[in-house]
Design an enzyme around this catalytic site. Structure first.
Site, PDB file in Angstrom:
ATOM      1  N   LYS B  72      36.556  43.421  35.872  1.00  0.00           N
ATOM      2  CA  LYS B  72      37.936  42.913  35.811  1.00  0.00           C
ATOM      3  C   LYS B  72      38.330  42.224  37.114  1.00  0.00           C
ATOM      4  O   LYS B  72      37.923  42.660  38.202  1.00  0.00           O
ATOM      5  CB  LYS B  72      38.876  44.090  35.525  1.00  0.00           C
ATOM      6  CG  LYS B  72      40.328  43.715  35.289  1.00  0.00           C
ATOM      7  CD  LYS B  72      41.161  44.960  34.992  1.00  0.00           C
ATOM      8  CE  LYS B  72      42.622  44.614  34.725  1.00  0.00           C
ATOM      9  NZ  LYS B  72      43.439  45.830  34.447  1.00  0.00           N
ATOM     10  N   SER B 147      46.271  45.384  30.442  1.00  0.00           N
ATOM     11  CA  SER B 147      45.958  44.183  31.198  1.00  0.00           C
ATOM     12  C   SER B 147      44.459  43.887  31.295  1.00  0.00           C
ATOM     13  O   SER B 147      44.087  42.780  31.670  1.00  0.00           O
ATOM     14  CB  SER B 147      46.525  44.309  32.621  1.00  0.00           C
ATOM     15  OG  SER B 147      45.875  45.370  33.306  1.00  0.00           O
ATOM     16  N   SER B 171      46.116  50.237  30.603  1.00  0.00           N
ATOM     17  CA  SER B 171      45.485  48.911  30.675  1.00  0.00           C
ATOM     18  C   SER B 171      44.005  48.873  30.314  1.00  0.00           C
ATOM     19  O   SER B 171      43.441  47.792  30.164  1.00  0.00           O
ATOM     20  CB  SER B 171      45.668  48.315  32.073  1.00  0.00           C
ATOM     21  OG  SER B 171      46.943  47.736  32.176  1.00  0.00           O
TER      22      SER B 171
END
Lengths: 95, 468
Positions: B72, B147, B171
């Protein structure tokens, strides 16, 4: 509803500048969110301690031995402006 | 051969047997990325194929045999910019790498690319990235969740074998649910936060997005464990979670909180939850309806705590150290100009909210109050775990929603309603594919007591096997 004065103060504290339009939108959003968050006041918390995510763990010491730190050129590598091996910033105090 | 669709543990076995070759895996991955990533947009940056191959060869005799994962965009690597999905950090290259990444590489893994995210991990749809939204591979008109939407979408699209994400309030788990993959949020502190760009320090944790539960155990075994670089990491020894997997829930009590299966889920989702309960009983477990009445306070508690901590953490982006600088007379004007230019609207909203909650005269009423309610939410879980072994419910209130559907910030915040309470309580939780609602993946969430990962993953494996 958050008043103009409060909003301006928060903007300064947050280091942000909003256009008049953005400020109006921000006022509406924050007012609605904070009104919803009033809900929390329903919960009695008189003798409650703030949360500790580490469940009482304290004093996570590291060995007290010197070791190499980030070299200066690497520490400065992402800076938008440097001068003579230092971060370069506009004057903090007016003359 | 579609080797890109296989879980990591299976590929490692095939590689060990000599049944497949590493370059076949990498070639299948590259082909999938070429075919799909333009429309899905899971990646912000990709490794050069030649470099990946060279690196992989050098590591072919190691535990992970040179297999790549996706990382990420808020987790620092040395090879790629760490943009956090923000204009402000578009050019930022970290001088160090995250402990989780370093451990993956030291075990013989590689980094195949960096995935998209909501700016600074603030969002539930990956629409708030300065570099454009990621799309859900199941339906390109829908969001992948967020996210960690890029990481979840990459695994779902077969463009990554597995991925690292971060979970502050959901997330990792919510995008895993919306993309039909497995998302693990470990106990707070079990994985080092060193090199994870700070959002809300008392909630942030690195988690995994994988094709199955066995891969979650595999990745966790590598990235977990105390770290001198993160004083909030738990002094837990590294352990092998894979060898501890026992897919057996006979005699266990599974709590289903009524707050996690409200009527508004709709008939199809509710029928699915009934099926999960039936499966638990078929496997020899006992289902107990429980109630966690403070669930309704988790949303305001979370947004106050997270925004307050974010406003403090993001104060470091001052136009001096981090690449982007705006124009202003004097330091104060320059700082404000840099931040105004660099941050997107959702990040600004949270900074303003957090600054307000921490400001003189409001601290006790907002942040102080929220941290106390958080204690009560954690106590509610502790109490529940005296009666049940683990908690089961839906991961998210709906399957993937349409791109652009949730413009109201509060409506967006509500999509994390089932993942927030356990995050606030610092508990581990995992989302596994639970079936389909409206033809789209729908996630099943399991929550366990602190540091119960070995058992939690075992229970998840039992349910995964029964549901697939």
């Amino acid at each position: 509803m958050i008043d103009d004065e409060t909003l301006e103060r928060i903007e300064t504290l947050a280091g942000l500048r909003l256009s008049p339009q953005q400020r109006e939108k921000m006022r509406q959003d924050l007012s609605r969110i904070l009104a919803y968050f009033q809900k929390l006041q329903e919960v009695p918390t008189d003798s409650v301690q703030p949360f500790d995510p580490l469940a009482g763990q304290t004093n996570a010491w590291r060995e007290d031995v010197p070791r190499p730190s980030l070299p200066r050129d690497q520490a400065l590598a992402n800076a938008p402006a440097t001068r003579e091996g230092h971060f370069f910033v506009p004057p903090v105090f007016e003359e | 051969m579609d080797l890109n669709e296989r879980p990591v543990h299976e590929l490692l076995e095939l590689l060990a047997q000599g049944a497949i070759r590493l370059e076949e895996v990498l070639a299948d991955l590259e082909a999938a990325i070429r075919a799909r990533d333009q429309e899905v947009h899971a990646y912000l940056a990709l490794a050069e194929q030649e470099e990946l191959l060279r690196d992989a060869y050098a590591k072919s005799q190691t535990l992970l045999r040179g297999l790549p994962i996706a990382v990420k965009g808020n987790i620092c690597t040395l090879e790629f910019p760490t943009t956090c999905g923000s204009r402000l950090l578009e050019q930022y290259r970290s001088p160090y790498e995250a402990t989780a990444v370093r451990r993956w590489k030291e075990a013989g893994g590689t980094v195949g690319g960096i995935t998209n995210l909501d700016e600074f991990a603030m969002g539930s749809s990956t629409e708030h990235s300065a570099f454009g939204p990621t799309r859900n591979p199941w339906d390109l008109g829908r969001v992948p969740g967020g996210s960690s939407g890029g990481s979840a979408a990459a695994v779902a699209a077969g463009t990554a074998l597995a991925a690292l994400g971060s979970d502050t309030g959901g997330s990792v788990r919510q995008p895993a649910a919306l993309c039909g993959v497995v998302g693990l949020r470990p106990t707070y502190g079990l994985v080092s936060r060193f090199g994870l760009v700070s959002f809300a320090s008392s909630l942030d944790i690195i988690g995994t997005l994988t094709r199955d539960v066995r891969d979650a155990a595999l990745l966790l075994s590598i990235i977990a464990g105390g770290d001198p670089q993160d004083s909030t990491s738990l002094p837990v020894p590294v352990q092998d979670y894979t060898s501890q997997l026992r897919p057996d829930i006979r005699g266990l009590t599974v709590g289903v909180p009524k707050e996690y299966v409200p009527g508004q889920l709709g008939a199809e989702a509710l029928a699915l939850v009934d099926r999960w309960k039936a499966v638990v009983e078929e496997l020899g477990g006992r289902v107990e309806e429980i109630t966690l009445p403070l669930t309704e306070y988790a949303l305001p508690t979370y947004y106050l705590v997270a925004s307050a901590e974010a406003s403090a953490n993001l104060a470091r982006y001052d136009g001096v150290r981090y690449t982007l600088r705006g124009v202003g007379r004097g330091a104060a004007e320059m700082i404000a100009a840099s931040r105004t230019l660099g941050f997107g609207p959702e990040v600004k909203r949270r900074i303003m909210l957090g600054t307000y909650a921490l400001s003189a005269g409001f601290f006790a009423r907002y942040y102080g109050k929220a941290q106390k309610v958080r204690t009560l939410i954690a106590q509610e879980f502790t109490q529940a775990f005296t009666r049940v072994d683990f908690i089961l419910g839906a991961t998210a209130p709906s399957p993937a929603f349409r791109v652009g559907e949730k413009v109201d910030p509060l409506a967006m915040y509500l999509s994390d309603i089932f993942t927030l309470p356990s995050a606030l309580a610092a508990l581990p939780a995992v989302s596994i594919p639970g079936g389909k609602v409206g033809g789209l993946p729908f996630g099943l969430q399991l929550i366990g007591p602190r540091l119960s990962e070995a058992r939690l993953l075992s229970w998840a494996l039992a349910l995964e096997e029964a549901l697939s």
